[in-house]
Design an enzyme around this catalytic site. Sequence first.
Site, PDB file in Angstrom:
ATOM      1  CG  ASN A  25      25.920 -19.516 -16.197  1.00  0.00           C
ATOM      2  OD1 ASN A  25      26.762 -19.653 -17.091  1.00  0.00           O
ATOM      3  ND2 ASN A  25      25.857 -18.429 -15.446  1.00  0.00           N
ATOM      4  CD1 TRP A  26      26.970 -25.810 -18.493  1.00  0.00           C
ATOM      5  CD2 TRP A  26      28.515 -26.342 -20.023  1.00  0.00           C
ATOM      6  NE1 TRP A  26      26.546 -26.951 -19.141  1.00  0.00           N
ATOM      7  CE2 TRP A  26      27.472 -27.293 -20.092  1.00  0.00           C
ATOM      8  CE3 TRP A  26      29.582 -26.469 -20.916  1.00  0.00           C
ATOM      9  CZ2 TRP A  26      27.482 -28.359 -20.978  1.00  0.00           C
ATOM     10  CZ3 TRP A  26      29.597 -27.525 -21.803  1.00  0.00           C
ATOM     11  CH2 TRP A  26      28.556 -28.463 -21.838  1.00  0.00           C
ATOM     12  CE  LYS A  27      28.104 -19.040 -12.585  1.00  0.00           C
ATOM     13  NZ  LYS A  27      28.197 -18.535 -11.231  1.00  0.00           N
ATOM     14  CG  HIS A 114      25.338 -14.258 -14.108  1.00  0.00           C
ATOM     15  ND1 HIS A 114      26.365 -14.051 -13.215  1.00  0.00           N
ATOM     16  CD2 HIS A 114      24.748 -15.426 -13.753  1.00  0.00           C
ATOM     17  CE1 HIS A 114      26.394 -15.066 -12.359  1.00  0.00           C
ATOM     18  NE2 HIS A 114      25.420 -15.911 -12.664  1.00  0.00           N
ATOM     19  CD  GLU A 184      21.468 -16.429 -10.845  1.00  0.00           C
ATOM     20  OE1 GLU A 184      21.642 -17.630 -10.693  1.00  0.00           O
ATOM     21  OE2 GLU A 184      22.236 -15.707 -11.498  1.00  0.00           O
ATOM     22  N   GLY A 190      27.655 -18.813  -5.818  1.00  0.00           N
ATOM     23  CA  GLY A 190      28.994 -19.309  -5.491  1.00  0.00           C
ATOM     24  C   GLY A 190      29.183 -19.462  -3.997  1.00  0.00           C
ATOM     25  CB  SER A 229      24.459 -21.876  -3.375  1.00  0.00           C
ATOM     26  OG  SER A 229      25.576 -21.025  -3.513  1.00  0.00           O
ATOM     27  N   GLY A 250      24.670 -22.958 -11.409  1.00  0.00           N
ATOM     28  CA  GLY A 250      26.052 -22.671 -11.805  1.00  0.00           C
ATOM     29  C   GLY A 250      26.924 -23.903 -11.623  1.00  0.00           C
TER      30      GLY A 250
HETATM   31  P1  PGA Z   1      26.045 -21.275  -8.354  1.00  0.00           P
HETATM   32  O1  PGA Z   1      25.875 -20.186  -9.501  1.00  0.00           O
HETATM   33  O2  PGA Z   1      24.969 -22.298  -8.564  1.00  0.00           O
HETATM   34  O3  PGA Z   1      27.435 -21.838  -8.573  1.00  0.00           O
HETATM   35  O4  PGA Z   1      25.918 -20.557  -7.058  1.00  0.00           O
HETATM   36  C1  PGA Z   1      24.593 -19.751  -9.846  1.00  0.00           C
HETATM   37  C2  PGA Z   1      24.679 -18.699 -10.908  1.00  0.00           C
HETATM   38  O5  PGA Z   1      25.644 -17.935 -10.948  1.00  0.00           O
HETATM   39  O6  PGA Z   1      23.773 -18.589 -11.737  1.00  0.00           O
END
Ligand code: PGA
Length: 266
Positions: A25-27, A114, A184, A190, A229, A250
């Site tokens: 998920n590149w956000k 999400h 999640e 994050g 994470s 992420g």
């Molecule tokens: P992260 O994000 O790997 O940066 O913690 C995961 C996500 O939001 O799906």
Amino acid sequence: MIAKKTTAKAPSTKRQPVKKLIVGNWKANVEKPAEANNLLKLIRAKAAKSKTAKVVACPSWAFLGMAYAATKGKSSSLVLGVQDVSLYEAGSRTGENIASVAAKLGATYAIVGHSERRAMGETDEVVARKAARAFEQGMTPIVCVGEADRDAHGLYLGLIKKQVLASLSEIPKSKMSSIVLAYEPVYAIGAKKALEVGDIEQMALYLRKVLVDAFGNEAASVRILYGGSVFPDTARSILHEAGVDGLLIGRASVDAAQFNTIIDCA
Ligand code: PGA
């Protein structure tokens, strides 16, 4: 009479090993087209060689057309997804990211619910409708659930159950096995560290029970992902010891070296 020798090949009795699903998920972490292009190129090369991972890249909508051009007709090991879909169908919907458009641009997966979208006010009902929009277009919804925190009495388990059942309420029961559920925990997104393997394993068992109790055996094969994470140092143990079918990544998904190492862990 001598029996004719048959030339038909007997069906293989070998079970196809199920590949782990690795979703990036590149956000909104990639801003430049050249960066997006390069990332896709590197990930695609790795995905094409992987025998154990099915890799999904979810760029932002701005890069979906480019990603479509880069992956169209090429190795099916890298497939595309979107990070969200609109509640609405195509038409006069200024600014909306419509599921049917994403599907025509090659997206076969759609993340919905999400926690970053839920934090903007998306309710389970909205998530359920979005999952249905994606499903109607032939995409696989990746439905995200997760507790904001854990209380000592385990009340969060009931809240997660409610979240799962409400978020899946618009998917036909008979088709339930085709969806993906991403667990999640909000506090692990994050953050510095993923949840412990044992905690993920317990939750994966719990989620599977919730699914089977509600939707029957059809739901036993729902793919459950863990996200929050995950980095190369924890990917392998989570993938192989926590009872999950894949990962939702992420930050590490926009770093080709990290993401490709995670693909190698599958
Ligand atoms: P992260 O994000 O790997 O940066 O913690 C995961 C996500 O939001 O799906």
